[in-house]
Design a protein around this motif. Structure first.
Motif, PDB file in Angstrom:
ATOM      1  N   ALA A  50       0.820  -1.217   0.000  1.00  0.00           N
ATOM      2  CA  ALA A  50       0.000   0.000   0.000  1.00  0.00           C
ATOM      3  C   ALA A  50       0.850   1.263   0.000  1.00  0.00           C
ATOM      4  O   ALA A  50       0.587   2.202  -0.761  1.00  0.00           O
ATOM      5  CB  ALA A  50      -0.928  -0.009   1.218  1.00  0.00           C
ATOM      6  N   ASP A  51       1.875   1.309   0.850  1.00  0.00           N
ATOM      7  CA  ASP A  51       2.684   2.527   0.938  1.00  0.00           C
ATOM      8  C   ASP A  51       3.459   2.777  -0.352  1.00  0.00           C
ATOM      9  O   ASP A  51       3.569   3.913  -0.819  1.00  0.00           O
ATOM     10  CB  ASP A  51       3.643   2.465   2.132  1.00  0.00           C
ATOM     11  N   SER A  52       3.962   1.712  -0.956  1.00  0.00           N
ATOM     12  CA  SER A  52       4.701   1.847  -2.207  1.00  0.00           C
ATOM     13  C   SER A  52       3.789   2.284  -3.341  1.00  0.00           C
ATOM     14  O   SER A  52       4.170   3.095  -4.197  1.00  0.00           O
ATOM     15  CB  SER A  52       5.370   0.517  -2.559  1.00  0.00           C
ATOM     16  N   LEU A  53       2.566   1.758  -3.355  1.00  0.00           N
ATOM     17  CA  LEU A  53       1.597   2.145  -4.374  1.00  0.00           C
ATOM     18  C   LEU A  53       1.289   3.637  -4.283  1.00  0.00           C
ATOM     19  O   LEU A  53       1.270   4.356  -5.284  1.00  0.00           O
ATOM     20  CB  LEU A  53       0.316   1.330  -4.216  1.00  0.00           C
ATOM     21  N   LEU A  54       1.068   4.118  -3.061  1.00  0.00           N
ATOM     22  CA  LEU A  54       0.758   5.532  -2.876  1.00  0.00           C
ATOM     23  C   LEU A  54       1.922   6.434  -3.283  1.00  0.00           C
ATOM     24  O   LEU A  54       1.732   7.467  -3.908  1.00  0.00           O
ATOM     25  CB  LEU A  54       0.389   5.797  -1.413  1.00  0.00           C
ATOM     26  N   LYS A  55       3.118   6.027  -2.927  1.00  0.00           N
ATOM     27  CA  LYS A  55       4.293   6.853  -3.201  1.00  0.00           C
ATOM     28  C   LYS A  55       4.634   6.909  -4.687  1.00  0.00           C
ATOM     29  O   LYS A  55       5.220   7.883  -5.157  1.00  0.00           O
ATOM     30  CB  LYS A  55       5.504   6.328  -2.424  1.00  0.00           C
ATOM     31  N   ASN A  56       4.262   5.871  -5.425  1.00  0.00           N
ATOM     32  CA  ASN A  56       4.678   5.777  -6.819  1.00  0.00           C
ATOM     33  C   ASN A  56       3.551   5.959  -7.828  1.00  0.00           C
ATOM     34  O   ASN A  56       3.821   6.034  -9.032  1.00  0.00           O
ATOM     35  CB  ASN A  56       5.355   4.422  -7.067  1.00  0.00           C
ATOM     36  N   TYR A  57       2.326   6.045  -7.352  1.00  0.00           N
ATOM     37  CA  TYR A  57       1.201   6.276  -8.251  1.00  0.00           C
ATOM     38  C   TYR A  57       1.151   7.769  -8.570  1.00  0.00           C
ATOM     39  O   TYR A  57       0.928   8.600  -7.692  1.00  0.00           O
ATOM     40  CB  TYR A  57      -0.091   5.799  -7.581  1.00  0.00           C
ATOM     41  N   ASP A  58       1.345   8.111  -9.823  1.00  0.00           N
ATOM     42  CA  ASP A  58       1.441   9.518 -10.225  1.00  0.00           C
ATOM     43  C   ASP A  58       0.183  10.305  -9.894  1.00  0.00           C
ATOM     44  O   ASP A  58       0.258  11.497  -9.575  1.00  0.00           O
ATOM     45  CB  ASP A  58       1.743   9.624 -11.726  1.00  0.00           C
ATOM     46  N   TYR A  59      -0.968   9.656 -10.001  1.00  0.00           N
ATOM     47  CA  TYR A  59      -2.224  10.337  -9.662  1.00  0.00           C
ATOM     48  C   TYR A  59      -2.189  10.822  -8.222  1.00  0.00           C
ATOM     49  O   TYR A  59      -2.562  11.956  -7.919  1.00  0.00           O
ATOM     50  CB  TYR A  59      -3.396   9.380  -9.853  1.00  0.00           C
ATOM     51  N   TYR A  60      -1.731   9.954  -7.323  1.00  0.00           N
ATOM     52  CA  TYR A  60      -1.676  10.299  -5.904  1.00  0.00           C
ATOM     53  C   TYR A  60      -0.669  11.428  -5.658  1.00  0.00           C
ATOM     54  O   TYR A  60      -0.944  12.364  -4.904  1.00  0.00           O
ATOM     55  CB  TYR A  60      -1.304   9.076  -5.073  1.00  0.00           C
ATOM     56  N   LYS A  61       0.487  11.347  -6.310  1.00  0.00           N
ATOM     57  CA  LYS A  61       1.507  12.378  -6.118  1.00  0.00           C
ATOM     58  C   LYS A  61       1.018  13.733  -6.616  1.00  0.00           C
ATOM     59  O   LYS A  61       1.212  14.752  -5.951  1.00  0.00           O
ATOM     60  CB  LYS A  61       2.802  11.969  -6.838  1.00  0.00           C
ATOM     61  N   ASP A  62       0.360  13.740  -7.774  1.00  0.00           N
ATOM     62  CA  ASP A  62      -0.184  14.994  -8.303  1.00  0.00           C
ATOM     63  C   ASP A  62      -1.308  15.513  -7.413  1.00  0.00           C
ATOM     64  O   ASP A  62      -1.450  16.726  -7.204  1.00  0.00           O
ATOM     65  CB  ASP A  62      -0.699  14.790  -9.728  1.00  0.00           C
ATOM     66  N   PHE A  63      -2.107  14.585  -6.924  1.00  0.00           N
ATOM     67  CA  PHE A  63      -3.218  14.909  -6.021  1.00  0.00           C
ATOM     68  C   PHE A  63      -2.691  15.594  -4.760  1.00  0.00           C
ATOM     69  O   PHE A  63      -3.202  16.633  -4.325  1.00  0.00           O
ATOM     70  CB  PHE A  63      -3.948  13.606  -5.708  1.00  0.00           C
ATOM     71  N   GLN A  64      -1.653  15.034  -4.178  1.00  0.00           N
ATOM     72  CA  GLN A  64      -1.051  15.602  -2.974  1.00  0.00           C
ATOM     73  C   GLN A  64      -0.486  16.994  -3.241  1.00  0.00           C
ATOM     74  O   GLN A  64      -0.695  17.929  -2.455  1.00  0.00           O
ATOM     75  CB  GLN A  64       0.059  14.680  -2.461  1.00  0.00           C
ATOM     76  N   LYS A  65       0.238  17.139  -4.338  1.00  0.00           N
ATOM     77  CA  LYS A  65       0.828  18.436  -4.675  1.00  0.00           C
ATOM     78  C   LYS A  65      -0.257  19.488  -4.887  1.00  0.00           C
ATOM     79  O   LYS A  65      -0.119  20.635  -4.450  1.00  0.00           O
ATOM     80  CB  LYS A  65       1.681  18.302  -5.936  1.00  0.00           C
ATOM     81  N   GLU A  66      -1.321  19.094  -5.577  1.00  0.00           N
ATOM     82  CA  GLU A  66      -2.409  20.019  -5.865  1.00  0.00           C
ATOM     83  C   GLU A  66      -3.044  20.554  -4.588  1.00  0.00           C
ATOM     84  O   GLU A  66      -3.267  21.761  -4.439  1.00  0.00           O
ATOM     85  CB  GLU A  66      -3.468  19.317  -6.713  1.00  0.00           C
ATOM     86  N   PHE A  67      -3.314  19.645  -3.642  1.00  0.00           N
ATOM     87  CA  PHE A  67      -3.997  20.076  -2.434  1.00  0.00           C
ATOM     88  C   PHE A  67      -3.064  20.763  -1.448  1.00  0.00           C
ATOM     89  O   PHE A  67      -3.499  21.606  -0.665  1.00  0.00           O
ATOM     90  CB  PHE A  67      -4.715  18.890  -1.782  1.00  0.00           C
ATOM     91  N   GLU A  68      -1.805  20.417  -1.469  1.00  0.00           N
ATOM     92  CA  GLU A  68      -0.843  21.160  -0.662  1.00  0.00           C
ATOM     93  C   GLU A  68      -0.744  22.596  -1.167  1.00  0.00           C
ATOM     94  O   GLU A  68      -0.671  23.550  -0.380  1.00  0.00           O
ATOM     95  CB  GLU A  68       0.522  20.477  -0.718  1.00  0.00           C
ATOM     96  N   SER A  69      -0.745  22.761  -2.497  1.00  0.00           N
ATOM     97  CA  SER A  69      -0.682  24.095  -3.095  1.00  0.00           C
ATOM     98  C   SER A  69      -1.942  24.896  -2.759  1.00  0.00           C
ATOM     99  O   SER A  69      -1.858  26.075  -2.391  1.00  0.00           O
ATOM    100  CB  SER A  69      -0.524  23.978  -4.614  1.00  0.00           C
ATOM    101  N   LYS A  70      -3.103  24.262  -2.885  1.00  0.00           N
ATOM    102  CA  LYS A  70      -4.352  24.957  -2.582  1.00  0.00           C
ATOM    103  C   LYS A  70      -4.437  25.313  -1.100  1.00  0.00           C
ATOM    104  O   LYS A  70      -4.935  26.386  -0.744  1.00  0.00           O
ATOM    105  CB  LYS A  70      -5.545  24.085  -2.983  1.00  0.00           C
ATOM    106  N   GLY A  71      -3.963  24.429  -0.253  1.00  0.00           N
ATOM    107  CA  GLY A  71      -3.964  24.707   1.181  1.00  0.00           C
ATOM    108  C   GLY A  71      -3.042  25.872   1.510  1.00  0.00           C
ATOM    109  O   GLY A  71      -3.377  26.728   2.336  1.00  0.00           O
ATOM    110  N   PHE A  72      -1.891  25.911   0.855  1.00  0.00           N
ATOM    111  CA  PHE A  72      -0.929  27.007   1.073  1.00  0.00           C
ATOM    112  C   PHE A  72      -1.508  28.332   0.592  1.00  0.00           C
ATOM    113  O   PHE A  72      -1.369  29.366   1.254  1.00  0.00           O
ATOM    114  CB  PHE A  72       0.370  26.686   0.330  1.00  0.00           C
ATOM    115  N   GLN A  73      -2.174  28.310  -0.572  1.00  0.00           N
ATOM    116  CA  GLN A  73      -2.793  29.525  -1.106  1.00  0.00           C
ATOM    117  C   GLN A  73      -3.887  30.045  -0.188  1.00  0.00           C
ATOM    118  O   GLN A  73      -4.001  31.247   0.046  1.00  0.00           O
ATOM    119  CB  GLN A  73      -3.361  29.247  -2.499  1.00  0.00           C
ATOM    120  N   LEU A  74      -4.701  29.123   0.329  1.00  0.00           N
ATOM    121  CA  LEU A  74      -5.772  29.528   1.240  1.00  0.00           C
ATOM    122  C   LEU A  74      -5.189  30.103   2.526  1.00  0.00           C
ATOM    123  O   LEU A  74      -5.690  31.106   3.058  1.00  0.00           O
ATOM    124  CB  LEU A  74      -6.676  28.330   1.558  1.00  0.00           C
TER     125      LEU A  74
END
Length: 202
Positions: A50-74
């Protein structure tokens, strides 16, 4: 969001195991007929880290970056609104101390400041709610992508169970030869890449 990976690890482990049980166990009587499947070699069960899947699945990585950016902007947006509001309070207090405001003017200014404070609080709550709703929607899409891919993957393999494995989870030992994480990651990332490229071709 710092605890997101740990939470998703646990949820993914349980969800994948449940899916394997619900979807694959009733196919056990048919799996032996597939001459090209791993099941024909006696491997009826495989697992995904599970942890390896999350770390290497591009959708998840992009998802994390997107919401970290939105959280920072807010966070920055709210900080700016907060500073502006504090400046207005300081200006009001300065004028009040100088006796530049009548009682009616002071009351009106206080009422306006109170209204602005409520508006900022409402704005914060609304934005957090929208962000959370978007996160939930993305999370559902994330799991749908994984589960749908597992179903398609299993058509060619005929496994009875596809388990989610993580350290500290319910599975105490897993034979490395049954690990299909890399294949899953490669397949998921290919589908994600193809899906992302599709709109650009139109």
């Amino acid at each position: 969001m710092k605890n997101g990976l740990l939470i998703w690890n646990a949820v993914l482990t349980l969800a994948v195991a449940f899916l394997g049980y619900q979807h694959f166990s009733h196919h056990s009587s048919d799996s032996g007929s597939s001459s090209v499947s791993e099941a024909s070699k006696g491997k009826k069960i495989v697992y995904v880290q599970a942890d390896s899947l999350l770390k290497n699945y591009d959708y998840y990585k992009d998802f994390q970056k997107e919401f970290e950016s939105k959280g920072f902007q807010l966070e920055n947006d709210l900080a700016n609104k907060g500073r502006t509001f504090q400046n207005k309070i300081a200006f009001f207090q300065q004028r009040a101390q100088q006796g530049a405001l009548s009682q009616d003017q002071a009351q009106a200014a206080q009422a306006q400041l109170g209204k602005e404070e409520q508006e900022i609080a409402k704005y914060r709550d609304d934005q957090l709610r929208k962000l959370d709703e978007e996160r939930i929607k993305k999370t559902e899409e994330f799991y749908t992508n994984i589960f749908d891919y597992i179903k398609r993957y299993n058509k060619d393999n005929g496994y009875e169970f596809v388990l989610g494995y993580s350290k500290g989870g319910g599975i105490l030992f897993a034979d490395a030869s049954l690990d299909v994480t890399q294949k899953m990651v490669e397949g998921l990332n290919k589908e994600y890449k193809d899906k992302a490229a599709a709109p650009a071709k139109k």
